[in-house]
Scaffold this motif. Structure first.
Motif, PDB file in Angstrom:
ATOM      1  N   SER A  39     -44.043   1.191   7.300  1.00 30.26           N
ATOM      2  CA  SER A  39     -43.999  -0.009   6.236  1.00 30.26           C
ATOM      3  C   SER A  39     -42.629  -0.106   5.897  1.00 30.26           C
ATOM      4  O   SER A  39     -41.568   0.654   6.049  1.00 30.26           O
ATOM      5  CB  SER A  39     -44.780   0.407   5.163  1.00 30.26           C
ATOM      6  OG  SER A  39     -44.152   1.571   4.345  1.00 30.26           O
ATOM      7  N   ASP A  40     -42.337  -1.539   5.459  1.00 28.82           N
ATOM      8  CA  ASP A  40     -40.910  -1.543   5.175  1.00 28.82           C
ATOM      9  C   ASP A  40     -40.327  -0.494   4.020  1.00 28.82           C
ATOM     10  O   ASP A  40     -39.303   0.171   3.940  1.00 28.82           O
ATOM     11  CB  ASP A  40     -40.629  -2.884   4.218  1.00 28.82           C
ATOM     12  CG  ASP A  40     -40.840  -3.945   5.315  1.00 28.82           C
ATOM     13  OD1 ASP A  40     -40.557  -3.714   6.713  1.00 28.82           O
ATOM     14  OD2 ASP A  40     -41.321  -5.023   4.906  1.00 28.82           O
ATOM     15  N   GLU A  41     -41.308   0.020   3.110  1.00 33.61           N
ATOM     16  CA  GLU A  41     -41.026   0.909   2.272  1.00 33.61           C
ATOM     17  C   GLU A  41     -40.577   2.474   2.931  1.00 33.61           C
ATOM     18  O   GLU A  41     -39.633   3.088   2.548  1.00 33.61           O
ATOM     19  CB  GLU A  41     -41.979   1.144   1.266  1.00 33.61           C
ATOM     20  CG  GLU A  41     -42.340   0.209   0.060  1.00 33.61           C
ATOM     21  CD  GLU A  41     -43.195  -1.116   0.884  1.00 33.61           C
ATOM     22  OE1 GLU A  41     -43.816  -1.055   1.839  1.00 33.61           O
ATOM     23  OE2 GLU A  41     -42.804  -2.172   0.524  1.00 33.61           O
ATOM     24  N   GLN A  42     -41.340   2.749   3.821  1.00 29.75           N
ATOM     25  CA  GLN A  42     -41.082   3.908   4.652  1.00 29.75           C
ATOM     26  C   GLN A  42     -39.662   3.882   5.194  1.00 29.75           C
ATOM     27  O   GLN A  42     -38.956   4.826   5.375  1.00 29.75           O
ATOM     28  CB  GLN A  42     -42.072   4.229   5.723  1.00 29.75           C
ATOM     29  CG  GLN A  42     -43.484   4.823   5.003  1.00 29.75           C
ATOM     30  CD  GLN A  42     -44.607   4.754   5.964  1.00 29.75           C
ATOM     31  OE1 GLN A  42     -44.940   3.965   6.646  1.00 29.75           O
ATOM     32  NE2 GLN A  42     -45.166   5.945   5.994  1.00 29.75           N
ATOM     33  N   GLY A  44     -37.185   2.333   4.530  1.00 29.13           N
ATOM     34  CA  GLY A  44     -35.882   2.430   3.502  1.00 29.13           C
ATOM     35  C   GLY A  44     -35.935   3.978   2.851  1.00 29.13           C
ATOM     36  O   GLY A  44     -34.986   4.132   2.168  1.00 29.13           O
ATOM     37  N   GLU A  45     -37.075   4.749   3.083  1.00 31.59           N
ATOM     38  CA  GLU A  45     -36.920   6.136   2.425  1.00 31.59           C
ATOM     39  C   GLU A  45     -35.815   6.901   2.976  1.00 31.59           C
ATOM     40  O   GLU A  45     -35.597   7.045   4.064  1.00 31.59           O
ATOM     41  CB  GLU A  45     -38.287   6.591   2.550  1.00 31.59           C
ATOM     42  CG  GLU A  45     -39.477   6.122   1.665  1.00 31.59           C
ATOM     43  CD  GLU A  45     -40.732   6.852   2.078  1.00 31.59           C
ATOM     44  OE1 GLU A  45     -40.608   8.184   2.139  1.00 31.59           O
ATOM     45  OE2 GLU A  45     -41.632   6.193   1.828  1.00 31.59           O
ATOM     46  N   CYS A  53     -31.599   6.204   6.114  1.00 31.91           N
ATOM     47  CA  CYS A  53     -33.055   5.865   6.300  1.00 31.91           C
ATOM     48  C   CYS A  53     -33.080   5.223   7.498  1.00 31.91           C
ATOM     49  O   CYS A  53     -32.096   4.914   8.224  1.00 31.91           O
ATOM     50  CB  CYS A  53     -33.217   4.900   5.293  1.00 31.91           C
ATOM     51  SG  CYS A  53     -32.555   3.493   5.280  1.00 31.91           S
ATOM     52  N   ARG A 112     -28.083   1.592   4.837  1.00 31.87           N
ATOM     53  CA  ARG A 112     -29.631   1.440   3.834  1.00 31.87           C
ATOM     54  C   ARG A 112     -30.136   0.221   3.946  1.00 31.87           C
ATOM     55  O   ARG A 112     -29.727  -0.965   4.199  1.00 31.87           O
ATOM     56  CB  ARG A 112     -29.142   1.816   2.385  1.00 31.87           C
ATOM     57  CG  ARG A 112     -28.135   0.887   1.765  1.00 31.87           C
ATOM     58  CD  ARG A 112     -27.605   1.398   0.595  1.00 31.87           C
ATOM     59  NE  ARG A 112     -26.704   0.540  -0.253  1.00 31.87           N
ATOM     60  CZ  ARG A 112     -26.739  -0.155  -1.323  1.00 31.87           C
ATOM     61  NH1 ARG A 112     -27.745   0.510  -2.229  1.00 31.87           N
ATOM     62  NH2 ARG A 112     -26.278  -0.988  -1.542  1.00 31.87           N
ATOM     63  N   PRO A 115     -32.577  -4.657  -0.936  1.00 29.83           N
ATOM     64  CA  PRO A 115     -33.673  -5.419  -1.764  1.00 29.83           C
ATOM     65  C   PRO A 115     -33.945  -6.676  -0.554  1.00 29.83           C
ATOM     66  O   PRO A 115     -33.018  -7.438  -0.596  1.00 29.83           O
ATOM     67  CB  PRO A 115     -33.279  -5.684  -3.005  1.00 29.83           C
ATOM     68  CG  PRO A 115     -32.394  -4.533  -3.452  1.00 29.83           C
ATOM     69  CD  PRO A 115     -31.642  -4.440  -2.156  1.00 29.83           C
ATOM     70  N   THR A 118     -36.580  -6.350   5.616  1.00 29.29           N
ATOM     71  CA  THR A 118     -37.775  -5.751   6.103  1.00 29.29           C
ATOM     72  C   THR A 118     -37.348  -5.064   7.666  1.00 29.29           C
ATOM     73  O   THR A 118     -36.420  -5.388   8.256  1.00 29.29           O
ATOM     74  CB  THR A 118     -38.812  -6.921   6.399  1.00 29.29           C
ATOM     75  OG1 THR A 118     -38.112  -7.943   7.387  1.00 29.29           O
ATOM     76  CG2 THR A 118     -38.984  -7.735   5.167  1.00 29.29           C
TER      77      THR A 118
END
Length: 194
Positions: A39-42, A44-45, A53, A112, A115, A118
């Protein structure tokens, strides 16, 4: 009836160019495969002690490739490292500059996901940069053609880089960051790109 080929064998330059581009494509694929299924969140982790990341590594490699290919076309003007008035390289290196140049801020942001970014958008940008790189390399008449490196503390004074050496640098950096990405991916969910 047997058909015979009447095409002439590729020149050594064409073969070398094809080999370098194939190696770069392999390194790119290894890097981008590290985000497959995330996912996009993963993306950026930051799963390790470093600030890296997966999405940021791909952004960085794409920007680095884009800058070096511009260097092939434009020479040192494609890589400007100007400092704001009153800021020295010593201040900059120590993190004590009163103002940081935009190129340095952009470089940090490349590591990184910001915001609204994607993984799909990052990969699409990288694909556009890769396509441009291949166009440029295909059009360069001589891989030995050189440009002087711009002045910066990390460049040897008076050094030059050939197109060939630029390509080898981009391949090496892409492969190196693909290894970093593999570690990040494995830390995230136990998967690797290979």
């Amino acid at each position: 009836m047997t058909a015979t080929s009447t095409t002439t064998p590729p020149s050594a330059l064409d073969a070398e160019r094809a080999d370098l581009l194939a190696q770069l494509a392999t390194a790119r694929l290894t890097l981008t495969n590290t985000v497959r299924g995330l996912s996009d969140e993963q993306g950026g982790e930051r799963p390790t002690a470093s600030a890296l990341c997966l999405g940021g590594l791909i952004k960085h490699v794409a920007s680095m490739e884009e800058q070096w290919v511009r260097f092939v076309v434009e020479g040192p003007s494609a890589m400007r490292y100007d400092l704001p008035d009153g800021v020295t390289w010593e201040d900059f290196a120590a993190g004590a500059a009163s103002e940081f140049p935009q190129w340095a801020v952009d470089h940090q942001n490349d590591f990184r996901m910001l915001p609204g970014e994607t993984l799909g958008g990052i990969i699409a940008r990288y694909e556009r940069i890769a396509a441009r790189s291949e166009e440029v390399v295909a059009s360069v008449p001589d891989l030995s053609a050189t440009h002087p490196l711009p002045e910066a503390p990390w460049h040897e004074r008076g050094a030059v880089r050939s197109v060939r050496r630029v390509l080898m640098h981009v391949i090496a950096e892409t492969a190196q960051h693909a290894g970093h990405a593999d570690i990040l991916r494995e830390t995230l969910d136990g998967q690797t790109s290979t």
